[in-house]
Write a protein that holds these residues in place. Structure first.
Motif, short mmCIF file in Angstrom:
data_model
loop_
_atom_site.label_atom_id
_atom_site.label_comp_id
_atom_site.label_asym_id
_atom_site.label_seq_id
_atom_site.Cartn_x
_atom_site.Cartn_y
_atom_site.Cartn_z
N THR A 102 37.21 33.02 50.91
CA THR A 102 37.35 32.81 49.46
C THR A 102 38.74 32.35 49.05
OG1 THR A 102 38.05 35.09 49.02
CG2 THR A 102 35.66 34.64 49.06
N LEU A 103 39.72 32.41 49.97
CA LEU A 103 41.13 32.07 49.72
C LEU A 103 41.87 33.17 48.99
CD1 LEU A 103 40.76 28.34 48.52
CD2 LEU A 103 41.15 29.15 50.85
N THR A 104 41.17 34.19 48.48
CA THR A 104 41.84 35.23 47.71
C THR A 104 42.60 36.20 48.60
OG1 THR A 104 39.86 36.65 47.74
CG2 THR A 104 40.08 35.11 45.90
N ASN A 105 42.35 36.16 49.89
CA ASN A 105 42.95 37.10 50.83
C ASN A 105 44.10 36.47 51.61
OD1 ASN A 105 42.90 39.73 51.71
ND2 ASN A 105 41.48 39.35 53.39
N SER B 131 47.98 34.84 51.86
CA SER B 131 49.33 34.75 51.30
C SER B 131 49.83 33.31 51.45
CB SER B 131 50.27 35.69 52.04
OG SER B 131 50.42 35.28 53.40
N ASP B 132 50.94 33.01 50.81
CA ASP B 132 51.54 31.69 50.97
C ASP B 132 51.92 31.45 52.43
OD1 ASP B 132 51.26 31.21 48.27
OD2 ASP B 132 53.31 31.81 47.77
N PHE C 191 42.59 37.05 40.44
CA PHE C 191 43.37 36.01 41.10
C PHE C 191 42.50 34.91 41.72
CE2 PHE C 191 45.80 40.03 41.56
CZ PHE C 191 46.90 39.69 40.79
N ALA C 192 41.18 35.05 41.59
CA ALA C 192 40.27 34.13 42.27
C ALA C 192 40.41 32.70 41.76
CB ALA C 192 38.83 34.60 42.11
N ASP D 16 43.24 31.28 40.48
CA ASP D 16 44.51 30.75 40.98
C ASP D 16 44.42 30.37 42.45
OD1 ASP D 16 45.61 31.17 38.48
OD2 ASP D 16 46.48 33.12 39.01
N ALA D 17 43.58 31.09 43.20
CA ALA D 17 43.48 30.85 44.64
C ALA D 17 42.98 29.44 44.95
CB ALA D 17 42.54 31.87 45.28
N LYS E 144 45.18 26.61 46.52
CA LYS E 144 45.46 26.50 47.96
C LYS E 144 44.73 25.31 48.57
CE LYS E 144 46.38 31.45 48.69
NZ LYS E 144 46.31 31.90 47.31
#
Length: 450
Positions: free
Chosen positions: A127-130, A132-133, A167-168, A170-171, A174
């Motif tokens: 999901t990209l939510t997990n 970090s940069d 935050f989903a 904003d993710a 990525k």
């Protein structure tokens, strides 16, 4: 000790075997560098000249110098597949299947993975939510492709609602990082009726088009609902007319994409065609089956493989009439009915009883074979003519343990139904062979028990 990775096994004939490394030894460093996970390992181990620091099971440390071909594998298999702990999902998606499972099942079935490393290694969707940069930077640095992403919607506010994670939305940014780094991607949309379909689906596909050519494909799959949804977000199922409307929408986008990019780009999973009652498209429609593991083109692939097997392989007809049975999920019945008819045309002495298993365990809206339980299988086949043996697809069972989702074992099913069970792999040749060739323990081992 941090950053030490225990060796589970050694590949026979490998460099590691030549170096007398053994299961139980621990890899500490490569070229003086610590190894965070499997990505670091493969990146560092690719070089032609390596220095390994290994701790033997006795506690003694060995420093080993290696000269090899670039990219040649060392032959090490680690106890942790990622050489690190798996990352679990932090979302509470309104459509999450795991949240819809009954209590009391084995613990591993409740683990929600959301690990980008599994996306690269095993094709899992994330999901990209997990991430970090730093995680994103590592993927871009190592050029890990493809990354499979559970998008569901490109509307940031709606994505926050669907994933129950503030935050989903904003993710989604990525994806641009991956695009800028030239990382290939695939996307998945779990479609929920009245939520991310219709105009929202149009918006999402249009936004994902911006990431071509690195976004290689998008699959659209219908949400799966079990009967265990008390207290969860109310979801509706797609009926036949809904499925046809979704397909028309996807066909429209495919025409645009073919014109603009020479690819259909967005694909509907097989379930849409089967629910709509429409024929499965030909092989070229699926453009190489890029999302077959996501249920896109699986039916067509099997149909063509069965046809090829019947045309090219030399099968000896049974010396006498033969009667067997086949159990599957309700969804696959139209496909399997046609395949069995084609086999019967060539081998009229074979009778196959096809039994669709209604899913009472998870609920009748669950129609796929992979979620059929042992108790449903036994209850619905007891007293039915089964013939010499019962065929079941390999997706029904857990490999090696040979048990179903409800922990029924193959032996228990055989004992209760008083017939042998033959496990069939998902390719067409295995399907035809399982029907035509005699059954033996050796055959069964070859087709699902090894």
């Amino acid at each position: 000790m941090e950053n030490c990775h225990k060796i589970k096994s050694i590949v026979p004939g490998s460099i590691a075997e030549e170096l007398s490394l053994s299961p139980g030894d621990k890899l500490l460093r490569i070229n003086g560098k610590k190894i965070a996970d499997i990505f670091d390992y493969h990146y560092l181990a690719n070089d032609e000249y390596l220095t390994l620091l290994v701790q033997k099971s006795s506690g003694e440390e060995w420093e080993l110098e290696i000269e090899k071909d670039y990219g040649e594998d060392l032959g090490l298999v680690f106890e942790e597949g990622l050489m690190d702990q798996y990352r679990s999902c932090r979302n509470k998606c309104i459509f999450c299947f795991i949240d819809q499972m009954p209590p009391g099942m084995r613990e591993t079935l409740y683990f929600k993975d959301d690990d980008a490393r599994l996306s690269f290694l095993q094709g899992n969707y994330i999901t990209l939510t997990n991430m970090s940069d730093e995680d994103v930077k590592r993927i871009c640095f190592y050029k890990l492709s493809p990354i499979n992403i559970s998008i569901h919607t490109m509307n940031p506010a709606l994505r926050c609602k669907m994933l129950n994670n503030r935050f989903a939305g904003d993710a989604l940014s990525k994806i641009w990082d991956f695009f800028d780094a030239g990382i290939t991607m695939n996307a998945q949309i779990v479609l929920c009726k009245g939520i991310n379909d219709g105009a929202e689906l149009d918006f999402t596909i249009g936004e994902l088009e911006k990431f071509l050519p690195y976004m290689e494909s998008v699959s659209v799959v219908p949400v799966g609902k079990t009967k265990y949804r008390e207290g969860l977000f109310p979801l509706e199922s797609f009926n036949r007319e809904d499925a046809r409307a979704v397909l028309h929408q996807i066909f429209s986008w495919q025409e645009k994409m073919l014109s603009r990019h020479k690819t259909r780009f967005v694909h509907a999973s097989d379930e849409w065609f089967l629910t709509a009652g429409w024929p499965i498209p030909e092989a070229e429609y699926y453009e190489g089956y890029g999302q077959i593991e996501n249920g896109v083109g699986m039916a067509r692939s099997l149909m063509d493989e069965v046809s090829a097997a019947l045309s090219s392989a030399k099968f000896s007809p049974p010396k006498k009439s033969k009667e067997i049975s086949l159990a599957t999920g309700v969804l696959a019945v139209p496909i399997l009915t046609g395949l069995l008819e084609s086999i019967r045309e060539k081998f009229p002495e074979i009778t196959v009883h096809l039994y669709p298993i209604i899913n009472h365990f998870f609920g009748e809206e669950i129609t796929v074979a992979g979620l059929v339980t042992g108790q449903d299988l036994v209850a619905q086949l007891r007293g039915k003519p089964l013939g010499e043996y019962l065929l079941i697809p390999s997706v029904m069972i857990r490999p090696k343990e040979y048990d179903f989702l409800d922990d029924y074992t193959i032996k228990e099913v055989e004992s209760t139904l008083q017939t042998r069970v033959r496990i069939v792999q998902s390719d067409g040749m295995s399907f035809v062979r399982a029907i035509v060739e005699p059954f033996s323990q050796d055959t069964d081992s070859r087709e699902g028990r090894d």
